[in-house]
Design an enzyme around this catalytic site. Structure first.
Site, PDB file in Angstrom:
ATOM      1  N   GLY A  62       4.138   2.973  13.704  1.00 39.30           N
ATOM      2  CA  GLY A  62       4.982   1.798  13.926  1.00 39.30           C
ATOM      3  C   GLY A  62       4.634   1.099  15.235  1.00 39.30           C
ATOM      4  N   GLU A  67      10.331  14.846  15.914  1.00 36.91           N
ATOM      5  CA  GLU A  67      10.616  14.822  14.478  1.00 36.91           C
ATOM      6  C   GLU A  67       9.705  15.850  13.810  1.00 36.91           C
ATOM      7  OE1 GLU A  67       9.340  11.332  12.146  1.00 36.91           O
ATOM      8  OE2 GLU A  67      11.287  11.424  11.152  1.00 36.91           O
ATOM      9  N   CYS A 105      13.358  10.699   6.807  1.00 33.57           N
ATOM     10  CA  CYS A 105      13.417  10.063   8.123  1.00 33.57           C
ATOM     11  C   CYS A 105      14.787  10.224   8.751  1.00 33.57           C
ATOM     12  CB  CYS A 105      13.019   8.602   8.024  1.00 33.57           C
ATOM     13  SG  CYS A 105      13.887   7.714   6.735  1.00 33.57           S
ATOM     14  N   LYS A 158       0.846  -1.197   0.000  1.00 36.42           N
ATOM     15  CA  LYS A 158       0.000   0.000   0.000  1.00 36.42           C
ATOM     16  C   LYS A 158       0.879   1.243   0.000  1.00 36.42           C
ATOM     17  CE  LYS A 158      -1.860   2.484   3.257  1.00 36.42           C
ATOM     18  NZ  LYS A 158      -1.737   3.824   2.651  1.00 36.42           N
ATOM     19  N   GLU A 173      10.781   0.665   9.867  1.00 35.79           N
ATOM     20  CA  GLU A 173      11.701   1.788   9.612  1.00 35.79           C
ATOM     21  C   GLU A 173      10.947   3.048   9.991  1.00 35.79           C
ATOM     22  OE1 GLU A 173      14.715   1.658   8.436  1.00 35.79           O
ATOM     23  OE2 GLU A 173      14.861  -0.267   7.396  1.00 35.79           O
ATOM     24  N   GLY A 198       7.349   4.519   8.130  1.00 40.48           N
ATOM     25  CA  GLY A 198       6.469   5.649   8.403  1.00 40.48           C
ATOM     26  C   GLY A 198       6.744   6.199   9.784  1.00 40.48           C
ATOM     27  N   SER A 199       5.733   6.763  10.389  1.00 40.82           N
ATOM     28  CA  SER A 199       5.933   7.431  11.667  1.00 40.82           C
ATOM     29  C   SER A 199       6.116   6.414  12.794  1.00 40.82           C
ATOM     30  CB  SER A 199       4.734   8.326  11.976  1.00 40.82           C
ATOM     31  OG  SER A 199       3.561   7.543  12.044  1.00 40.82           O
ATOM     32  N   THR A 200       6.831   6.827  13.828  1.00 38.87           N
ATOM     33  CA  THR A 200       7.022   5.966  14.995  1.00 38.87           C
ATOM     34  C   THR A 200       5.673   5.661  15.646  1.00 38.87           C
ATOM     35  OG1 THR A 200       9.286   6.665  15.363  1.00 38.87           O
ATOM     36  CG2 THR A 200       8.100   5.882  17.298  1.00 38.87           C
ATOM     37  N   GLU A 201       4.791   6.639  15.599  1.00 37.38           N
ATOM     38  CA  GLU A 201       3.463   6.457  16.191  1.00 37.38           C
ATOM     39  C   GLU A 201       2.732   5.266  15.556  1.00 37.38           C
ATOM     40  OE1 GLU A 201       1.109   9.874  15.427  1.00 37.38           O
ATOM     41  OE2 GLU A 201      -0.663   9.051  16.437  1.00 37.38           O
TER      42      GLU A 201
HETATM   43  P1  NAI Z   1       2.021   7.673   8.783  1.00 40.15           P
HETATM   44  O1  NAI Z   1       2.982   6.887   9.563  1.00 40.15           O
HETATM   45  O2  NAI Z   1       0.630   7.776   9.281  1.00 40.15           O
HETATM   46  O3  NAI Z   1       1.923   7.082   7.297  1.00 40.15           O
HETATM   47  C1  NAI Z   1       2.776   6.118   6.738  1.00 40.15           C
HETATM   48  C2  NAI Z   1       1.951   5.030   6.067  1.00 40.15           C
HETATM   49  O4  NAI Z   1       1.233   4.283   7.038  1.00 40.15           O
HETATM   50  C3  NAI Z   1       0.915   5.512   5.076  1.00 40.15           C
HETATM   51  O5  NAI Z   1       0.869   4.605   3.995  1.00 40.15           O
HETATM   52  C4  NAI Z   1      -0.365   5.425   5.871  1.00 40.15           C
HETATM   53  O6  NAI Z   1      -1.506   5.266   5.070  1.00 40.15           O
HETATM   54  C5  NAI Z   1      -0.145   4.193   6.696  1.00 40.15           C
HETATM   55  N1  NAI Z   1      -0.925   4.099   7.944  1.00 40.15           N
HETATM   56  C6  NAI Z   1      -1.421   5.098   8.704  1.00 40.15           C
HETATM   57  N2  NAI Z   1      -2.038   4.594   9.791  1.00 40.15           N
HETATM   58  C7  NAI Z   1      -1.920   3.252   9.721  1.00 40.15           C
HETATM   59  C8  NAI Z   1      -2.331   2.168  10.554  1.00 40.15           C
HETATM   60  N3  NAI Z   1      -2.981   2.373  11.690  1.00 40.15           N
HETATM   61  N4  NAI Z   1      -2.027   0.915  10.177  1.00 40.15           N
HETATM   62  C9  NAI Z   1      -1.346   0.697   9.047  1.00 40.15           C
HETATM   63  N5  NAI Z   1      -0.942   1.664   8.218  1.00 40.15           N
HETATM   64  C10 NAI Z   1      -1.213   2.931   8.543  1.00 40.15           C
HETATM   65  O7  NAI Z   1       2.604   9.120   8.561  1.00 40.15           O
HETATM   66  P2  NAI Z   1       1.798  10.456   8.146  1.00 40.15           P
HETATM   67  O8  NAI Z   1       0.558  10.594   8.961  1.00 40.15           O
HETATM   68  O9  NAI Z   1       1.648  10.456   6.691  1.00 40.15           O
HETATM   69  O10 NAI Z   1       2.834  11.572   8.590  1.00 40.15           O
HETATM   70  C11 NAI Z   1       2.808  12.118   9.903  1.00 40.15           C
HETATM   71  C12 NAI Z   1       4.187  12.270  10.444  1.00 40.15           C
HETATM   72  O11 NAI Z   1       4.824  11.006  10.515  1.00 40.15           O
HETATM   73  C13 NAI Z   1       5.142  13.094   9.616  1.00 40.15           C
HETATM   74  O12 NAI Z   1       5.030  14.442   9.843  1.00 40.15           O
HETATM   75  C14 NAI Z   1       6.463  12.571  10.074  1.00 40.15           C
HETATM   76  O13 NAI Z   1       6.837  13.177  11.268  1.00 40.15           O
HETATM   77  C15 NAI Z   1       6.194  11.125  10.307  1.00 40.15           C
HETATM   78  N6  NAI Z   1       6.583  10.295   9.161  1.00 40.15           N
HETATM   79  C16 NAI Z   1       7.808   9.755   9.181  1.00 40.15           C
HETATM   80  C17 NAI Z   1       8.241   9.017   8.120  1.00 40.15           C
HETATM   81  C18 NAI Z   1       9.590   8.435   8.139  1.00 40.15           C
HETATM   82  O14 NAI Z   1      10.018   7.863   7.140  1.00 40.15           O
HETATM   83  N7  NAI Z   1      10.314   8.537   9.230  1.00 40.15           N
HETATM   84  C19 NAI Z   1       7.430   8.823   6.932  1.00 40.15           C
HETATM   85  C20 NAI Z   1       6.139   9.405   7.014  1.00 40.15           C
HETATM   86  C21 NAI Z   1       5.755  10.131   8.097  1.00 40.15           C
END
Ligand code: NAI
Ligand code: MG
Length: 788
Positions: free
Chosen positions: A248, A396, A299, A191, A265, A243-246
């Site tokens: 994760g 972050e 990241c 996804k 990651e 994606g986000s630590t939250e």
């Molecule tokens: P996110 O972690 O919510 O999104 C990443 C992926 O996870 C997206 O494909 C999203 O649809 C999916 N996702 C969201 N909730 C999920 C769940 N409960 N179960 C499974 N998949 C889920 O990140 P978001 O909301 O786009 O960005 C928010 C903040 O997160 C950013 O401002 C940044 O601080 C951080 N972030 C960090 C990343 C990194 O590579 N370190 C990448 C993206 C976001």
């Protein structure tokens, strides 16, 4: 002055727009409306959301919001394709990966433009970084596929992998996930992030064009719910998330007890350390890449500048001067440095964090130039006057915001650099190679760049320490994350232990015992905090001794002692080996006594178990100076040295049976690799381990390296799992308690190994090598440039 003379005079850039025609033609050819790519076919679009161009606000296409039923269909397709895909020879699979790499290279400009339009990042980056790395990843893994059976003997793919990726490097993250998964013989359901689905959909069409067997790659678009449906699908064998630590942490908790493989990651707050002897102008250019590459939505962004006090003023002045020259503008303009952020909601998030930081005392510098119109542009910002607790230092930000602090000594630099819950990357600038190589191992991060930054290559592992997640992508480590030992599926449930009934229930009856074994903390014997002991019974229920009833406080003391002893991890491997050999030797001297103790507790003849324990200590003494890393030779003029480092403090909760061997078999690999340990021995027969104290002392094991807490294994495991001072936890026990351990580990995302109620025959030689060594370690890649 004529025009050319004017340009020479001002040295202003003219517009250098990249044409979007081909990307638009491709979108139009799809009527700008997409379903999912499942089982080699495009589904009819369902309920949709729009894919927007953040630079213009224009909608590019409509994307289907995947439902649980869509995910289920994709998983079925992936399951259906798994058998024949995994049965192909590595060479055959490698050819498909090679074909994908070739197609991506051929259409690289189309991919680059589409990525830039959908994400807002400058075309210069998609063209020169994202897409070439994507192709490189598929080439590299075509090679792994070919050599899989010789390089990973007796390993098999997981099966169906669920992969969820973020929006900051949309196609690159797809490549990092799909290439190794396919090379290993897995099939995938991926996804993309909701803001950036388009290049994943273009990739699906590439899969079609190269004739990839249907069902091997399935792309389901959607938002967080769609991701959650993948995470929770019962027929998925491994989840890989970036994606986000939250999120994760949500995924770690959701997969607890499921037996699904997991790699995470996550976020970062990576330090960028500039020492006074650095080449300052190069360090400034590096900093531009570290924090303003991809608008800071990286990241591993070098978002925390730590600069030595003696050069602080000079360096900050140079940074400000450079910031004023950064060009913010249309991402499709080839001479733009900073494009648009991915979406208005991210811009709001960054502004909110800035407000908070300013309220907490931060000063913000922004260069004085006009931003283009639109909702998604931000100026590069430099934040100063912050304490370590300021929101902008701790969180972050994921935007073009650099936070600066200063340090005086190298020790202080290390302390500040490590003062974060994250541990993804770190950058060091110094012309003194001795200093740089002294500091690099002290930083708790998975990637260290010396005199450079943001270097990536498919042959070099990438991934985090601490709350930046676990697992690696790229290199041998990344490849092994998509494989598991073939024997795992032959494991049987652990036999239930027949309960032993105490011959007496009256606690005062134990008064006749002259000795109660204490715990062992920081090299000293310690009474249990609870003030209670627990009886140790023989096979017929007779009392053979007593040990302390350990509680939360005892674990806390033991963890504290183990943390104080962490320099064990940086003592020479030869010295660790030596101590393990002494342990083996001293245990062997007393084999009769230990055998008798096993017999008293279990009724079994203990001689073989003692001999096996001695042998296992020997085996891991032998490993201590051999299980180490590689030196990679990536395309850049750099070497990347993969250092194998300990996790830190490891909790070990041993299974009940074979009380000496079980503890030794888990303890030895942990110690050999430099971890310090809090060990909870067999809850039923702990005396075999409490008898070790004298052996430990005569073997010169430094204080705090091994700490022993006796008591109820599930209760103590829970405390260990919840403790943020514990970096990893191995737990042998039933399925329910294993699930509890995995779930309770989310606090600091410690790495766990659990036996999930299965029987691991620890006497088996397969446990005398890589299996536990890899679980006791994490790989740090240190990039070192060369060239005169
Ligand atoms: P996110 O972690 O919510 O999104 C990443 C992926 O996870 C997206 O494909 C999203 O649809 C999916 N996702 C969201 N909730 C999920 C769940 N409960 N179960 C499974 N998949 C889920 O990140 P978001 O909301 O786009 O960005 C928010 C903040 O997160 C950013 O401002 C940044 O601080 C951080 N972030 C960090 C990343 C990194 O590579 N370190 C990448 C993206 C976001
Ligand atoms: Mg978009």
């Amino acid at each position: 002055m004529n025009k050319i003379a004017q340009i020479f005079d001002s040295l202003e850039y003219g517009p250098a727009p990249e044409a979007p025609d081909q990307a638009i033609a491709w979108l139009d050819s799809k009527s700008r409306k997409f379903g999912h790519f499942i089982d080699g076919k495009w589904t009819k679009p369902g309920k949709t959301f729009t894919a927007d161009n953040p630079a213009t606000g224009a909608s590019l296409a409509e994307i289907t919001d995947g439902t649980a039923a869509d995910v289920d269909a994709a998983v079925k397709a992936a399951r259906g394709a798994f058998k024949s895909w995994s049965a192909l020879s590595g060479y055959e699979r490698g050819k498909y990966l090679y074909a994908i790499a070739r197609m991506i290279q051929k259409h690289s400009r189309l991919f680059a433009v589409l990525e830039s339009m959908d994400n807002g990042k400058p075309i210069r980056e998609t063209r020169d970084a994202d897409i070439p790395l994507v192709a490189r990843h598929f080439y590299h893994h075509a090679g792994w596929a070919t050599h899989l059976s010789s390089q990973f003997p007796d390993h098999v793919p997981y099966g169906v992998c669920g992969q969820i990726i973020p929006w900051n490097f949309p196609l690159l993250m797809l490549a990092w996930k799909i290439a190794p998964a396919l090379a290993a013989g897995n099939t995938v359901v991926l996804k993309p992030a909701e803001f950036t689905s388009l290049t994943a959909l273009l990739f699906a069409e590439i899969c079609e064009r190269v004739g990839l067997p249907k069902g091997v790659v399935n792309i389901v678009t959607g938002e967080g719910d769609t991701g959650a449906a993948i995470v929770n699908h019962p027929d998925i064998d491994k989840i890989a998330f970036t994606g986000s630590t939250e999120v994760g942490k949500i995924i770690r908790a959701a997969t607890a007890g499921s037996g699904k493989g997991l790699s995470l990651e996550l976020g970062g707050k990576s330090p960028y350390v500039v020492f006074e002897d650095a080449d300052l102008d190069s360090a400034v250019e590096g900093l531009v890449d570290a924090i303003w590459f991809n608008q800071g939505q990286v990241c591993c962004a070098g978002s925390r500048l730590l600069v030595q006090e003696s050069i602080e003023e000079r360096f900050i002045a140079k940074v400000k001067a450079r910031m004023a020259k950064l060009r913010v503008g249309d991402p499709l303009d080839k001479s733009v440095d900073i494009g648009a952020l991915v979406a208005p909601v991210q811009v709001e998030r960054i502004r909110d964090l800035m407000k908070k930081g300013i309220a907490e005392g931060a000063h913000v510098y922004e260069p004085d130039f006009e931003l283009p119109g639109g909702n998604c542009y931000l100026k590069p910002a430099l934040v100063t006057n912050v304490s370590p607790a300021n929101t902008l230092v701790a969180e972050e930000i994921f935007g073009p915001v650099l936070v600066a602090m200063s340090f005086r000594t190298p020790e202080e630099a290390v302390a500040l650099a490590n003062n974060t819950k994250y541990g993804l990357a770190a950058t060091l600038w110094s012309e003194n190679i001795n200093l740089a190589l002294d500091i690099a191992p002290k930083l708790k991060a998975g990637v260290i760049w010396i005199n450079g930054t943001n270097n990536f290559d498919a042959a070099v592992g990438f991934g985090g320490y601490k709350e930046s997640g676990f697992g690696r992508e790229g290199g041998r480590e990344g490849m092994s994350a998509y494989l598991k030992p073939a024997w795992e599926k032959t494991l049987k449930p652990a036999p239930a232990q027949a309960p032993v009934k105490a011959a007496t229930a009256n606690p005062l009856d134990t008064g006749s015992l002259d000795q109660t074994a204490k715990m062992y903390v920081g090299g000293k014997q310690a009474r249990p905090d609870s003030g209670y002991n627990r009886p140790v019974l023989g096979p017929k229920g007779e009392l053979v001794g007593e040990v302390g009833e350990g509680n939360r406080k005892d674990i806390r003391n033991a963890v504290e002692a183990a943390r104080k002893a962490l320099s064990w991890g940086t003592t020479a491997a030869h010295n660790r080996a030596q101590i393990l050999y002494y342990l083996a030797e001293n245990l062997d001297y007393r084999r009769d006594e230990f055998a008798a103790r096993i017999k008293a507790q279990t009724g079994e003849d203990g001689r073989e178990e003692v001999a096996l324990s001695v042998e296992r200590l020997f085996a891991f003494a032998g490993w201590a100076d051999k299980y180490d890393g590689a030196v990679h030779n990536p395309p850049q003029r750099m070497i990347a040295t993969a250092l194998v480092e300990p996790l830190g403090v490891l909790g070990i909760v041993a299974p009940p049976s074979r009380p000496l061997l079980a503890s030794v078999a888990l303890l030895a690999p942990a110690l050999a690799m430099g971890n310090t340990v809090v060990l909870v021995p067999s809850e039923r027969s702990p005396l075999s381990v409490t008898d070790l104290y004298q052996v430990l002392e005569t073997s010169d094991v430094p204080n705090g390296v091994i700490n022993i807490v006796t008591g109820d294994s599930v209760t103590l495991a829970k405390t260990l799992a919840e403790h943020d001072g514990v970096d990893g936890l191995w737990f042998a026990g039933n399925a329910e308690a294993s699930a509890m351990v995995e779930k309770a580990s989310v606090g600091n995302l410690k790495q766990t190994w659990t036996s999930r109620g299965l029987y691991y025959d620890l006497a088996d030689p397969r446990f005398a090598g890589d299996y536990f060594l890899s679980k006791a370690t994490q790989v740090k890649n240190v990039w070192i440039p060369y060239g005169a």
